[in-house]
Every structure is written in structure tokens, then in C-alpha cells.
Design a protein around this motif. Structure first.
Motif, PDB file in Angstrom:
ATOM      1  N   SER A  81       0.821  -1.201   0.000  1.00 29.95           N
ATOM      2  CA  SER A  81       0.000   0.000   0.000  1.00 29.95           C
ATOM      3  C   SER A  81       0.859   1.257   0.000  1.00 29.95           C
ATOM      4  CB  SER A  81      -0.928   0.017   1.214  1.00 29.95           C
ATOM      5  OG  SER A  81      -0.174   0.055   2.414  1.00 29.95           O
ATOM      6  N   HIS A  82       0.241   2.360  -0.413  1.00 25.44           N
ATOM      7  CA  HIS A  82       0.916   3.658  -0.449  1.00 25.44           C
ATOM      8  C   HIS A  82       1.069   4.189   0.978  1.00 25.44           C
ATOM      9  CE1 HIS A  82       1.805   7.813  -1.553  1.00 25.44           C
ATOM     10  NE2 HIS A  82       1.995   7.378  -2.803  1.00 25.44           N
ATOM     11  N   ALA A  87      -7.044   5.314  -0.901  1.00 25.56           N
ATOM     12  CA  ALA A  87      -7.519   4.531  -2.031  1.00 25.56           C
ATOM     13  C   ALA A  87      -8.443   5.353  -2.908  1.00 25.56           C
ATOM     14  CB  ALA A  87      -8.243   3.285  -1.539  1.00 25.56           C
ATOM     15  N   ARG A  94      -5.791   2.812   2.444  1.00 29.16           N
ATOM     16  CA  ARG A  94      -4.770   3.406   1.594  1.00 29.16           C
ATOM     17  C   ARG A  94      -4.727   2.733   0.234  1.00 29.16           C
ATOM     18  NH1 ARG A  94       0.334   4.239   5.819  1.00 29.16           N
ATOM     19  NH2 ARG A  94      -0.706   5.782   7.142  1.00 29.16           N
ATOM     20  N   MET A  96      -3.696   0.628  -2.752  1.00 25.71           N
ATOM     21  CA  MET A  96      -2.906  -0.586  -2.937  1.00 25.71           C
ATOM     22  C   MET A  96      -2.232  -0.557  -4.319  1.00 25.71           C
ATOM     23  SD  MET A  96      -3.670  -1.945  -0.057  1.00 25.71           S
ATOM     24  CE  MET A  96      -3.010  -3.607  -0.145  1.00 25.71           C
ATOM     25  N   SER A 100      -3.326   1.092  -8.238  1.00 23.59           N
ATOM     26  CA  SER A 100      -2.568   2.339  -8.395  1.00 23.59           C
ATOM     27  C   SER A 100      -2.884   3.100  -9.678  1.00 23.59           C
ATOM     28  CB  SER A 100      -1.064   2.057  -8.320  1.00 23.59           C
ATOM     29  OG  SER A 100      -0.674   1.102  -9.291  1.00 23.59           O
ATOM     30  N   ILE A 115       4.654   3.372  -4.133  1.00 23.80           N
ATOM     31  CA  ILE A 115       4.256   2.206  -3.350  1.00 23.80           C
ATOM     32  C   ILE A 115       5.376   1.180  -3.295  1.00 23.80           C
ATOM     33  CG2 ILE A 115       2.701   0.204  -3.318  1.00 23.80           C
ATOM     34  CD1 ILE A 115       0.542   2.102  -4.497  1.00 23.80           C
TER      35      ILE A 115
END
Length: 240
Positions: A81-82, A87, A94, A96, A100, A115
């Protein structure tokens, strides 16, 4: 076959696809110089219609040294995840790696780079996105394709899944494959590399790749970095 050699086979196909950028006259576009020093290319294999701009199902970080392919590291989207970006849409949590590209390719490749770097420490200097639709169209242009010694009429994704033992999701209970996702992808790459031994089929594959690039099924960011690399080194030198 050694993993390093499998890398060269797999990414040689991606580099072959890069020829189209040269043909499109992008030789002097801006971008990081991949012909010298040590650089990393993030390769994203994406399911084009799973969600907006494609869902990332597999990724590799490819390491270049002086423009030559040296090694690769499989990057699995599951769980990555970032560090700060939420998201997209109403997914929650967050962003993923799998999601992205949701908000657009240009922004998406930056999210993907961030990420991967946050989770692995590896920085990407450039990104290649290969959509499953583009790869399937290239494969269809040179069939029959021998996969694991047998003729296969499956799509690229199904050929990988046939061997894939990836258990990233709780609902994935009936796994039949015995390989990691990365090694399953490499088996497909090996099958494609065997096809390129036939000059006529290799030419067909490159011409089809040109068409898929023009359709947006193969994307390189930034384009100029790859054209400089190809213009300077050539495919044969890259594969050494």
C-alpha cells in the motif's frame, strides 16, 4: 533455467516492444538516460478491464547496469500500500499497488513507483505497463504457442493461472499450480522467447507490438528513456 536468464528472456520481449517507440520518432524526447550507470525499470502487468485503467496483477523491478539487463525482483501487488495516498473511489484505506492506476496512467505510474519504493526500498527510474489485452493480441498473431511442451489456446492470464500457486486472497482455496506467480509469468515468457527464434514470427510479433502500442495496450513512461536506450544499445546488446 537460471532466474537471471529467465529475466533476460522475459524482458527482451518488453524491450522488443520498445522498438515501436523509436519507429514513432520519439528518439529525442526527454527522460532519464538508461544507457549508463545503474537504473531500475518497473514493469507492471495489468488486467485492462478489471477496473479503471487496469488492475496491476504482477510487477517486476528490472535492474539495468550500463544499459544491460542484470537481474529482476518480482513484486507482488497483494498487501503493498501507499504510505500516505488514500484509495481511489470509495474502496477505503490506503491505495494498494493493485489499484494504483485507477485515477489515470500518468498519476498511476507515480503512485506505483512510490508504493514499491515505500515497501521494498527500490526506486524506479522508468515504468512499462503491459496490458493483458495487448499481450494476448501479440500471442494470437504467432500461434500455435507451445507452453510447457504442449500447444495452448489459453489467454496469457489463464496460462499463468494454470501454474500459479499464489494465495494472496482468502477466497482462493482451489489452487492447482505449483509455482510462484513470478515463476509462472517466466514460463510464459520462455514460451514467447522460443517463438522469436523463427525470424518470420519474430517480425510478426514486433509488427503486432507496434499496433498494440498505438492502441495504448503497451505504455512506457517516460517514452524518451526507452528510445534512447534502444537507439544506443540495440536489443542484442541489451540481452547479453
Amino acid at each position: 533455467m537460471m532466474r537471471k536468464k529467465k529475466l533476460i528472456i522475459a524482458i527482451e520481449l518488453v524491450v522488443l516492444l520498445g522498438l515501436l517507440a523509436m519507429i514513432w520518432g520519439a528518439l529525442f524526447m526527454s527522460g532519464p538516460d538508461l544507457t549508463s550507470e545503474t537504473k531500475n525499470i518497473l514493469v507492471l502487468a495489468s488486467d485492462k478491464y478489471e477496473q479503471p485503467n487496469g488492475g496491476v496483477d504482477m510487477a517486476f523491478m528490472v535492474r539495468l547496469e550500463n544499459g544491460s539487463l542484470k537481474n529482476y525482483t518480482p513484486v507482488y501487488p497483494g498487501g503493498m500500500s501507499h504510505p500516505t495516498q488514500p484509495a481511489a473511489a470509495d474502496i477505503g484505506g490506503r491505495m494498494m499497488l493493485h489499484d494504483s492506476l485507477w485515477d489515470g496512467v500518468d498519476q498511476g505510474v507515480e503512485y506505483a513507483k512510490e508504493i514499491v519504493e515505500a515497501n521494498t526500498g527500490m526506486h524506479a527510474d522508468a515504468v512499462v505497463i503491459v496490458y493483458d489485452e495487448g499481450l494476448d493480441n501479440i500471442i494470437d498473431s504467432i500461434r500455435p504457442l507451445y507452453f510447457n511442451g504442449k500447444v495452448s489456446n489459453l489467454t496469457a492470464a489463464d496460462m499463468v493461472r494454470q501454474n500459479d500457486a499464489y494465495n494472496g486472497y482468502a477466497s482462493n482455496e482451489n489452487v492447482e499450480g505449483n509455482m510462484s506467480r513470478g515463476d509462472a509469468v517466466m514460463e510464459l515468457a520462455k514460451a514467447l522467447a522460443n517463438v522469436t527464434k523463427d525470424p518470420e514470427k519474430k517480425s510478426t510479433m514486433i509488427n503486432k507490438a507496434l499496433e498494440e502500442y498505438s492502441k495504448g495496450n503497451i505504455i512506457m513512461k517516460p517514452e524518451g528513456s526507452f528510445t534512447k536506450l534502444l537507439a544506443t544499445k540495440g536489443i542484442e546488446q541489451l540481452a547479453k
